[in-house]
Design a protein around this motif. Structure first.
Motif, PDB file in Angstrom:
ATOM      1  N   LEU A 159      -5.803   4.643   0.235  1.00  0.00           N
ATOM      2  CA  LEU A 159      -5.687   5.699  -0.769  1.00  0.00           C
ATOM      3  C   LEU A 159      -4.307   5.701  -1.428  1.00  0.00           C
ATOM      4  CD1 LEU A 159      -7.599   8.659   0.920  1.00  0.00           C
ATOM      5  CD2 LEU A 159      -8.201   7.482  -1.211  1.00  0.00           C
ATOM      6  N   GLU A 160      -3.270   5.460  -0.653  1.00  0.00           N
ATOM      7  CA  GLU A 160      -1.924   5.394  -1.228  1.00  0.00           C
ATOM      8  C   GLU A 160      -1.837   4.272  -2.265  1.00  0.00           C
ATOM      9  OE1 GLU A 160       2.727   4.672   0.140  1.00  0.00           O
ATOM     10  OE2 GLU A 160       1.087   4.196   1.500  1.00  0.00           O
ATOM     11  N   ILE A 161      -2.346   3.095  -1.910  1.00  0.00           N
ATOM     12  CA  ILE A 161      -2.292   1.950  -2.815  1.00  0.00           C
ATOM     13  C   ILE A 161      -3.059   2.229  -4.101  1.00  0.00           C
ATOM     14  CG2 ILE A 161      -3.104  -0.435  -3.092  1.00  0.00           C
ATOM     15  CD1 ILE A 161      -2.492  -0.797  -0.060  1.00  0.00           C
ATOM     16  N   LEU A 162      -4.241   2.827  -3.976  1.00  0.00           N
ATOM     17  CA  LEU A 162      -5.096   3.037  -5.142  1.00  0.00           C
ATOM     18  C   LEU A 162      -4.687   4.243  -5.979  1.00  0.00           C
ATOM     19  CD1 LEU A 162      -8.533   2.243  -3.458  1.00  0.00           C
ATOM     20  CD2 LEU A 162      -7.268   0.813  -5.075  1.00  0.00           C
ATOM     21  N   LEU A 163      -4.304   5.345  -5.333  1.00  0.00           N
ATOM     22  CA  LEU A 163      -3.980   6.554  -6.091  1.00  0.00           C
ATOM     23  C   LEU A 163      -2.631   6.446  -6.806  1.00  0.00           C
ATOM     24  CD1 LEU A 163      -5.243   9.356  -3.664  1.00  0.00           C
ATOM     25  CD2 LEU A 163      -6.405   8.332  -5.633  1.00  0.00           C
ATOM     26  N   GLU A 164      -1.641   5.832  -6.154  1.00  0.00           N
ATOM     27  CA  GLU A 164      -0.338   5.673  -6.805  1.00  0.00           C
ATOM     28  C   GLU A 164      -0.325   4.507  -7.782  1.00  0.00           C
ATOM     29  OE1 GLU A 164       3.312   5.957  -4.674  1.00  0.00           O
ATOM     30  OE2 GLU A 164       2.362   6.935  -2.970  1.00  0.00           O
ATOM     31  N   GLY A 165      -1.030   3.447  -7.448  1.00  0.00           N
ATOM     32  CA  GLY A 165      -1.047   2.283  -8.324  1.00  0.00           C
ATOM     33  C   GLY A 165       0.289   1.566  -8.410  1.00  0.00           C
ATOM     34  N   ARG A 166       1.128   1.727  -7.363  1.00  0.00           N
ATOM     35  CA  ARG A 166       2.439   1.059  -7.380  1.00  0.00           C
ATOM     36  C   ARG A 166       2.297  -0.424  -7.066  1.00  0.00           C
ATOM     37  NH1 ARG A 166       5.647   1.662  -3.453  1.00  0.00           N
ATOM     38  NH2 ARG A 166       4.279   2.777  -2.006  1.00  0.00           N
ATOM     39  N   VAL A 167       3.260  -1.199  -7.563  1.00  0.00           N
ATOM     40  CA  VAL A 167       3.417  -2.586  -7.130  1.00  0.00           C
ATOM     41  C   VAL A 167       4.600  -2.600  -6.174  1.00  0.00           C
ATOM     42  CG1 VAL A 167       3.964  -4.937  -7.848  1.00  0.00           C
ATOM     43  CG2 VAL A 167       2.416  -3.526  -9.236  1.00  0.00           C
ATOM     44  N   PHE A 168       4.404  -3.119  -4.960  1.00  0.00           N
ATOM     45  CA  PHE A 168       5.421  -3.014  -3.913  1.00  0.00           C
ATOM     46  C   PHE A 168       5.757  -4.387  -3.342  1.00  0.00           C
ATOM     47  CE2 PHE A 168       1.189  -1.770  -2.524  1.00  0.00           C
ATOM     48  CZ  PHE A 168       0.923  -2.633  -1.478  1.00  0.00           C
ATOM     49  N   ASP A 169       6.827  -4.435  -2.552  1.00  0.00           N
ATOM     50  CA  ASP A 169       7.347  -5.725  -2.089  1.00  0.00           C
ATOM     51  C   ASP A 169       6.679  -6.197  -0.802  1.00  0.00           C
ATOM     52  OD1 ASP A 169       8.529  -4.247  -0.035  1.00  0.00           O
ATOM     53  OD2 ASP A 169      10.529  -4.300  -0.919  1.00  0.00           O
ATOM     54  N   ALA A 170       7.083  -7.397  -0.369  1.00  0.00           N
ATOM     55  CA  ALA A 170       6.469  -8.021   0.802  1.00  0.00           C
ATOM     56  C   ALA A 170       6.729  -7.235   2.083  1.00  0.00           C
ATOM     57  CB  ALA A 170       6.978  -9.453   0.949  1.00  0.00           C
ATOM     58  N   ALA A 171       7.926  -6.660   2.191  1.00  0.00           N
ATOM     59  CA  ALA A 171       8.244  -5.894   3.398  1.00  0.00           C
ATOM     60  C   ALA A 171       7.303  -4.703   3.552  1.00  0.00           C
ATOM     61  CB  ALA A 171       9.697  -5.426   3.357  1.00  0.00           C
ATOM     62  N   GLU A 172       7.034  -4.008   2.444  1.00  0.00           N
ATOM     63  CA  GLU A 172       6.113  -2.872   2.496  1.00  0.00           C
ATOM     64  C   GLU A 172       4.681  -3.348   2.754  1.00  0.00           C
ATOM     65  OE1 GLU A 172       4.731   1.048  -0.112  1.00  0.00           O
ATOM     66  OE2 GLU A 172       6.528  -0.076  -0.692  1.00  0.00           O
ATOM     67  N   ALA A 173       4.320  -4.493   2.182  1.00  0.00           N
ATOM     68  CA  ALA A 173       2.980  -5.045   2.417  1.00  0.00           C
ATOM     69  C   ALA A 173       2.781  -5.363   3.895  1.00  0.00           C
ATOM     70  CB  ALA A 173       2.783  -6.299   1.572  1.00  0.00           C
ATOM     71  N   LYS A 174       3.804  -5.904   4.526  1.00  0.00           N
ATOM     72  CA  LYS A 174       3.705  -6.204   5.960  1.00  0.00           C
ATOM     73  C   LYS A 174       3.619  -4.920   6.773  1.00  0.00           C
ATOM     74  CE  LYS A 174       5.721  -9.100   9.593  1.00  0.00           C
ATOM     75  NZ  LYS A 174       5.658  -8.110  10.653  1.00  0.00           N
ATOM     76  N   ASP A 175       4.402  -3.924   6.385  1.00  0.00           N
ATOM     77  CA  ASP A 175       4.375  -2.637   7.076  1.00  0.00           C
ATOM     78  C   ASP A 175       2.993  -1.985   6.985  1.00  0.00           C
ATOM     79  OD1 ASP A 175       5.854  -0.427   8.432  1.00  0.00           O
ATOM     80  OD2 ASP A 175       5.335   0.655   6.603  1.00  0.00           O
ATOM     81  N   LYS A 176       2.305  -2.198   5.861  1.00  0.00           N
ATOM     82  CA  LYS A 176       0.975  -1.628   5.674  1.00  0.00           C
ATOM     83  C   LYS A 176      -0.112  -2.447   6.367  1.00  0.00           C
ATOM     84  CE  LYS A 176       1.366   0.850   1.251  1.00  0.00           C
ATOM     85  NZ  LYS A 176       2.743   1.290   1.409  1.00  0.00           N
ATOM     86  N   GLY A 177       0.207  -3.648   6.831  1.00  0.00           N
ATOM     87  CA  GLY A 177      -0.789  -4.490   7.480  1.00  0.00           C
ATOM     88  C   GLY A 177      -1.513  -5.420   6.534  1.00  0.00           C
ATOM     89  N   LEU A 178      -1.026  -5.549   5.293  1.00  0.00           N
ATOM     90  CA  LEU A 178      -1.673  -6.430   4.330  1.00  0.00           C
ATOM     91  C   LEU A 178      -1.404  -7.900   4.625  1.00  0.00           C
ATOM     92  CD1 LEU A 178      -1.173  -4.674   0.870  1.00  0.00           C
ATOM     93  CD2 LEU A 178      -3.351  -5.285   1.927  1.00  0.00           C
ATOM     94  N   ILE A 179      -0.212  -8.208   5.142  1.00  0.00           N
ATOM     95  CA  ILE A 179       0.154  -9.593   5.412  1.00  0.00           C
ATOM     96  C   ILE A 179       0.597  -9.743   6.857  1.00  0.00           C
ATOM     97  CG2 ILE A 179       0.756 -10.133   3.024  1.00  0.00           C
ATOM     98  CD1 ILE A 179       3.667  -9.685   3.710  1.00  0.00           C
ATOM     99  N   HIS A 180       0.518 -10.985   7.357  1.00  0.00           N
ATOM    100  CA  HIS A 180       0.886 -11.246   8.747  1.00  0.00           C
ATOM    101  C   HIS A 180       2.371 -11.501   8.924  1.00  0.00           C
ATOM    102  CE1 HIS A 180      -3.479 -11.985   8.884  1.00  0.00           C
ATOM    103  NE2 HIS A 180      -3.377 -11.622  10.140  1.00  0.00           N
ATOM    104  N   ARG A 181       2.967 -12.265   8.007  1.00  0.00           N
ATOM    105  CA  ARG A 181       4.394 -12.542   8.128  1.00  0.00           C
ATOM    106  C   ARG A 181       4.991 -12.925   6.783  1.00  0.00           C
ATOM    107  NH1 ARG A 181       1.911 -16.688  11.160  1.00  0.00           N
ATOM    108  NH2 ARG A 181       2.084 -18.786  10.282  1.00  0.00           N
ATOM    109  N   ILE A 182       6.317 -12.833   6.739  1.00  0.00           N
ATOM    110  CA  ILE A 182       7.094 -13.169   5.545  1.00  0.00           C
ATOM    111  C   ILE A 182       7.962 -14.365   5.889  1.00  0.00           C
ATOM    112  CG2 ILE A 182       8.800 -12.339   3.868  1.00  0.00           C
ATOM    113  CD1 ILE A 182       7.895  -9.457   4.663  1.00  0.00           C
ATOM    114  N   VAL A 183       7.905 -15.416   5.077  1.00  0.00           N
ATOM    115  CA  VAL A 183       8.667 -16.630   5.344  1.00  0.00           C
ATOM    116  C   VAL A 183       9.314 -17.116   4.053  1.00  0.00           C
ATOM    117  CG1 VAL A 183       7.181 -17.315   7.273  1.00  0.00           C
ATOM    118  CG2 VAL A 183       6.666 -18.124   4.967  1.00  0.00           C
ATOM    119  N   ASP A 184      10.433 -17.828   4.192  1.00  0.00           N
ATOM    120  CA  ASP A 184      11.150 -18.310   3.009  1.00  0.00           C
ATOM    121  C   ASP A 184      10.367 -19.381   2.257  1.00  0.00           C
ATOM    122  OD1 ASP A 184      13.325 -16.603   3.319  1.00  0.00           O
ATOM    123  OD2 ASP A 184      14.353 -17.980   4.682  1.00  0.00           O
ATOM    124  N   ASP A 185       9.784 -20.340   2.988  1.00  0.00           N
ATOM    125  CA  ASP A 185       9.001 -21.401   2.347  1.00  0.00           C
ATOM    126  C   ASP A 185       7.542 -21.204   2.704  1.00  0.00           C
ATOM    127  OD1 ASP A 185       7.818 -23.723   1.420  1.00  0.00           O
ATOM    128  OD2 ASP A 185       9.519 -25.005   1.960  1.00  0.00           O
TER     129      ASP A 185
END
Length: 257
Positions: A159-185
């Motif tokens: 609901l937060e993603i859809l109602l706000e419609g914000r574009v957010f960074d990788a750190a927030e995506a990981k915190d939300k559970g969207l991604i497994h990890r962040i890597v340089d390459d």
């Protein structure tokens, strides 16, 4: 020219989303191409892993808005666009028998994020950006597409993603559970991850995928036939090879049989 490109290196396939000049926005021919591509990849028993990536430093910037006036200009067209074109592509990715990895850099929003959500693993670059800002376009997320997001992040974050419609960074995506990890390459890491997966027993990987999907979508107890299928590995050459290799303290040579 937009395209879905497939390159195979041994037992690993790379699927590239390409729509130059549009941040790899997915048009209707690409949605159909994805469905056809993943149906073919799923039928290729020689494969062991599939990586999805975008071309030119971005994953995908959602659906191609320029064609909305011709492919989804009314209720009937819109329903077909979402329940056939997009749903067919996302289902083909999610149902692929091989493990799938989304290698995400740059923009990963809207339909691009839906494609990533349909994959088994999501690895992202620090500079990647995420979101589903369709509230600015005047429409909600289609029910079938919402299901994939909900499975990953739950009601509150969805609901937060859809109602706000914000574009957010990788750190927030990981915190939300969207991604497994962040890597340089991200592309090198996705390749290494695919190689680790490919060294494992493919029959086991496929059954793990099938059971996780079945039990998360339909948590009812397995039927007798499903239970027998889950233990069919006992009759496989790979099971015998894995046990033998462990006892002999060597790397197993799995054949997928």
């Amino acid at each position: 020219m937009s395209e879905i490109r497939v390159d195979k290196e041994g037992v690993i396939a790379r699927v590239t989303l390409s729509n130059p000049g549009k941040l790899n926005a997915i048009n209707i021919s690409m949605w159909h191409g994805l469905a056809q591509c993943f149906a073919a990849l799923s039928a290729d028993q020689a494969l062991r892993c599939v990586i999805i990536q975008g071309e030119g430093g971005n994953f995908a910037a959602g659906a191609d808005i320029d064609e909305f006036a011709t492919v989804r200009s009314n209720h009937e067209q819109g329903m077909a666009y979402h329940t056939i074109s997009i749903a067919g592509a996302l289902e083909a990715i999610a149902a692929c028998i091989h493990p799938t990895i989304a290698a995400i850099d740059g923009v990963c929003v809207g339909g691009g994020l839906e494609i990533a959500c349909a994959c088994d693993l999501r690895i992202a670059a620090p500079s990647s950006r995420f979101g589903i800002p369709i509230n600015k376009l005047g429409f909600p997320l289609a029910p079938g597409e919402l299901q994939g997001l909900l499975q990953l992040v739950g009601k509150a974050a969805a609901l937060e993603i859809l109602l706000e419609g914000r574009v957010f960074d990788a750190a927030e995506a990981k915190d939300k559970g969207l991604i497994h990890r962040i890597v340089d390459d991200v592309h090198a890491d996705a390749g290494s991850t695919a190689e680790r997966i490919a060294r494992g027993a493919p029959l086991a990987a496929r059954m793990n995928k099938l059971l996780v999907r079945r039990l998360s979508l339909h948590p009812a107890p397995l039927t007798a036939d499903e239970l027998r299928a889950a233990f069919a590995f006992f009759d496989s050459a790979d099971y015998r090879e894995g046990v033998r290799a462990f006892i002999e303290k060597r790397t197993p040579d799995f054949t997928g049989r």
